[in-house]
Design an enzyme around this catalytic site. Structure first.
Site, short mmCIF file in Angstrom:
data_model
loop_
_atom_site.label_atom_id
_atom_site.label_comp_id
_atom_site.label_asym_id
_atom_site.label_seq_id
_atom_site.Cartn_x
_atom_site.Cartn_y
_atom_site.Cartn_z
N LYS A 35 0.84 -1.21 0.00
CA LYS A 35 0.00 0.00 0.00
C LYS A 35 0.87 1.25 0.00
O LYS A 35 0.66 2.19 -0.76
CB LYS A 35 -0.87 0.04 1.27
CG LYS A 35 -2.22 -0.59 1.13
CD LYS A 35 -3.11 -0.28 2.34
CE LYS A 35 -4.31 -1.22 2.27
NZ LYS A 35 -5.22 -1.10 3.38
N GLU A 151 -14.90 8.90 13.81
CA GLU A 151 -15.02 9.32 12.40
C GLU A 151 -16.44 9.05 11.93
O GLU A 151 -16.98 7.97 12.14
CB GLU A 151 -14.03 8.50 11.56
CG GLU A 151 -14.05 8.84 10.09
CD GLU A 151 -13.85 10.33 9.85
OE1 GLU A 151 -12.78 10.84 10.19
OE2 GLU A 151 -14.79 10.98 9.37
N GLU A 155 -18.43 6.48 3.22
CA GLU A 155 -17.66 6.09 2.03
C GLU A 155 -18.41 6.57 0.80
O GLU A 155 -19.63 6.57 0.75
CB GLU A 155 -17.48 4.57 1.99
CG GLU A 155 -16.36 4.14 2.91
CD GLU A 155 -16.11 2.64 2.88
OE1 GLU A 155 -16.24 2.02 1.82
OE2 GLU A 155 -15.78 2.10 3.94
N PHE A 251 -32.23 8.80 4.96
CA PHE A 251 -32.13 7.38 5.33
C PHE A 251 -33.50 6.69 5.33
O PHE A 251 -33.77 5.83 6.15
CB PHE A 251 -31.46 7.25 6.71
CG PHE A 251 -30.01 6.87 6.58
CD1 PHE A 251 -29.14 7.73 5.94
CD2 PHE A 251 -29.52 5.66 7.04
CE1 PHE A 251 -27.80 7.39 5.77
CE2 PHE A 251 -28.20 5.31 6.88
CZ PHE A 251 -27.34 6.18 6.24
N CYS A 262 -19.18 -0.90 8.20
CA CYS A 262 -19.49 -0.28 9.49
C CYS A 262 -20.79 -0.75 10.13
O CYS A 262 -20.76 -1.29 11.24
CB CYS A 262 -19.52 1.24 9.32
SG CYS A 262 -17.88 1.91 9.01
N ARG A 329 -16.92 -4.89 1.42
CA ARG A 329 -17.02 -5.55 2.71
C ARG A 329 -18.48 -5.60 3.16
O ARG A 329 -19.16 -4.58 3.17
CB ARG A 329 -16.16 -4.82 3.76
CG ARG A 329 -14.68 -4.99 3.50
CD ARG A 329 -13.83 -4.21 4.49
NE ARG A 329 -13.89 -2.77 4.25
CZ ARG A 329 -13.20 -1.88 4.98
NH1 ARG A 329 -12.43 -2.28 5.97
NH2 ARG A 329 -13.29 -0.59 4.71
P1 NAD Z 1 -9.19 -0.38 6.58
O1 NAD Z 1 -9.14 -1.82 6.82
O2 NAD Z 1 -9.57 0.16 5.24
O3 NAD Z 1 -7.78 0.27 6.95
C1 NAD Z 1 -7.05 -0.06 8.09
C2 NAD Z 1 -5.57 0.01 7.76
O4 NAD Z 1 -4.83 -0.08 8.97
C3 NAD Z 1 -5.07 -1.11 6.86
O5 NAD Z 1 -4.45 -0.55 5.71
C4 NAD Z 1 -4.05 -1.88 7.72
O6 NAD Z 1 -2.98 -2.39 6.97
C5 NAD Z 1 -3.62 -0.79 8.67
N1 NAD Z 1 -3.05 -1.27 9.94
C6 NAD Z 1 -3.56 -2.16 10.80
N2 NAD Z 1 -2.76 -2.29 11.87
C7 NAD Z 1 -1.72 -1.45 11.70
C8 NAD Z 1 -0.55 -1.14 12.46
N3 NAD Z 1 -0.33 -1.69 13.64
N4 NAD Z 1 0.31 -0.26 11.94
C9 NAD Z 1 0.10 0.32 10.75
N5 NAD Z 1 -1.00 0.07 9.98
C10 NAD Z 1 -1.90 -0.81 10.45
O7 NAD Z 1 -10.19 0.20 7.69
P2 NAD Z 1 -11.15 1.49 7.57
O8 NAD Z 1 -12.36 1.19 6.77
O9 NAD Z 1 -10.32 2.68 7.23
O10 NAD Z 1 -11.65 1.60 9.10
C11 NAD Z 1 -10.78 1.98 10.14
C12 NAD Z 1 -11.61 2.26 11.38
O11 NAD Z 1 -12.45 3.38 11.15
C13 NAD Z 1 -12.52 1.12 11.81
O12 NAD Z 1 -12.60 1.10 13.21
C14 NAD Z 1 -13.85 1.53 11.25
O13 NAD Z 1 -14.93 1.00 11.97
C15 NAD Z 1 -13.81 3.03 11.41
N6 NAD Z 1 -14.67 3.76 10.48
C16 NAD Z 1 -14.73 3.38 9.18
C17 NAD Z 1 -15.52 4.11 8.30
C18 NAD Z 1 -15.62 3.70 6.85
O14 NAD Z 1 -16.48 4.23 6.17
N7 NAD Z 1 -14.79 2.78 6.36
C19 NAD Z 1 -16.23 5.22 8.73
C20 NAD Z 1 -16.13 5.59 10.06
C21 NAD Z 1 -15.33 4.86 10.94
#
Ligand code: NAD
Length: 432
Positions: A35, A151, A155, A251, A262, A329
């Site tokens: 990445k 957050e 998306e 909604f 989520c 997902r």
């Molecule tokens: P994601 O899986 O897309 O990204 C997470 C990233 O973290 C991955 O690239 C992974 O390689 C990296 N990672 C994990 N452990 C690590 C470490 N120790 N060091 C460095 N990098 C590390 O996840 P996401 O969708 O971005 O979600 C992240 C969080 O935000 C979750 O808790 C999710 O519930 C929350 N969230 C997501 C959204 C959404 O729309 N996707 C919205 C609000 C909140």
């Protein structure tokens, strides 16, 4: 300010780009070298509307850097954001905290000067205390505070939502940390409510918000089922109830059930926390069960509509969990397709952005088309699964000529039923 962001996914990357655009020096850290290498080379690793231009601009200006080194990203940072995944535990469905705990432990030794460590990830109530304990244990001398900074981006609208959030919630038990975040969010102060609350309140607000939204979707889906039986029209009903300002008009779109990374996991995590605390969260429990069932019902709907056709071919339009993203997902589209595959369905699918991610989940169990028309060729039914604009604007007359049987099951209500019927299709939408 200097900001380090741990986790460069759907939250970390748009947040990093947005904070860099506001003039901060941002370093995005991810443990996945592939990445980081791609991002360094100027290749975005996720699809998000409007992200590309800001990403390139800030990358080239040097405001936005990428690294696999925790040291490089955390050392000298004023703020470290943790934006790693909190996926559901495969058995209990509680939020799995292994990535959060690993990030907290890994970052601890590189803290220099006073640093605010903020969790952007969606985390169970009490995580702030756990993160604080892990950092303190690894680095007893560190000068830091842990805040909850949930957050709320959607998306597909991540860039828009970064710059125009409905609210910013800062959960901090420390005034010093709150002042640092007030400075970070100063550019928003005129137009957005920044709410400073207890850390545990902030952690709860995120789950309570997502659970409420999930319930709203499930509610309108049940109302849609009711309308189908009674001859009412869900759009008239949704508009009629939405005009009540206490309910609101957002909604209230019926569909195949909520999905994504989520709502399913967060409702499950909230229900788990309810059980752990002996609190009856019956509305959330019912929402989860109802929504799981809805995907199966939708697959049954497709099967029952084609039961009289010999060797039916299904064209699945849409794979992403919603439009504007390549994220598959917990996508209702993927779950419905999987349920159809259990009945040995012959499926050709197309999605404008999510083919690569869908292939990782479905492999070669289905065929993949290069556009919607290739998917529709010789099909007996068109099943619309994701609300992409190009499906809404589909050339129905071209589609009709390509299909073997002119049949539409529109699980997103994108197509005008009258236009479809006029073109000679049999049409079935949701709740009307
Ligand atoms: P994601 O899986 O897309 O990204 C997470 C990233 O973290 C991955 O690239 C992974 O390689 C990296 N990672 C994990 N452990 C690590 C470490 N120790 N060091 C460095 N990098 C590390 O996840 P996401 O969708 O971005 O979600 C992240 C969080 O935000 C979750 O808790 C999710 O519930 C929350 N969230 C997501 C959204 C959404 O729309 N996707 C919205 C609000 C909140």
């Amino acid at each position: 300010m200097k900001v380090g962001i741990i986790g460069t996914g759907y939250v970390g990357l748009p947040t990093g780009v947005g904070l860099a655009e506001l003039g901060n020096e941002v370093t995005c850290i991810d443990r996945e070298a592939s990445k980081i290498n791609a991002l360094k080379e100027g290749k975005l690793t996720i699809y998000e509307d409007g992200l590309e231009e800001l990403f390139q601009k800030n990358r080239l200006s040097g405001n936005l850097r990428f690294t696999t080194s925790m040291k490089e990203g955390v050392e000298n940072a004023d703020i470290v954001l943790i934006a790693v995944g909190t996926p559901p535990h495969p058995i209990t469905k509680e939020a799995d905290m292994k990535y959060i705990h690993a990030a907290a432990t890994e970052l601890a030794e590189f803290l220099t000067g006073y640093t605010v460590v903020a969790t952007k990830s969606t985390v169970p109530v009490g995580t702030g205390d756990a993160v604080e304990g892990l950092i303190r244990k690894k680095n007893p001398q560190a000068d830091f505070d842990v805040v909850s900074l949930p957050e709320f981006l959607r998306e597909g609208f991540a860039v828009h939502d970064f710059f125009s959030p409905d609210r910013i919630i800062v959960g901090s038990n420390s005034q010093r940390a709150a002042d640092v975040l007030r400075k970070l969010y100063q550019p928003f102060a005129d137009k957005t409510e920044i709410m400073f609350v207890k850390r545990r309140s902030s952690e709860t607000i995120k789950y309570a918000s997502n659970a409420f939204l999930a319930m709203k979707i499930h509610y309108i889906n049940e109302m849609a089922d009711f309308c189908e039986k009674t001859g009412a029209d869900i759009y008239e009903v949704a508009k009629g109830i939405g005009l009540d300002s206490r309910i609101g008009n957002k909604f209230l779109n019926p569909g195949p059930g909520y999905g994504g990374s989520c709502f399913p996991k967060d409702t499950n995590a909230m229900a788990y926390m309810g059980r752990q605390n002996n609190v009856n969260l019956s509305l959330i429990e019912a929402t989860i069960a109802g929504n799981d069932n809805r995907k199966k019902q939708m697959a049954q709907r497709v099967l029952s509509e084609i039961k009289d056709i010999k060797n039916p071919k299904i064209a699945a339009l849409g794979l992403a969990f919603k439009n504007g993203t390549d994220d598959c997902r917990q996508s209702p589209a993927i779950e419905i397709i999987s349920a159809l595959l259990e009945e040995h369905a012959d499926i050709t699918a197309f999605d404008p952005q999510a083919m690569k991610n869908a292939r990782l989940l479905l492999g070669d169990k289905i065929k993949y088309a290069t556009d919607e028309f290739e998917a529709l060729k010789d099909a007996d039914v068109m099943v619309i699964l994701t609300e992409w604009k190009q499906f809404r604007e589909l050339d129905l007359s071209k589609a009709k000529k390509l299909m073997r049987t002119p049949h539409i099951i529109d699980l997103r209500n994108l197509i005008n039923p009258e236009a479809a019927k006029k073109e000679g299709f049999t049409y079935r939408g949701i709740g009307r």
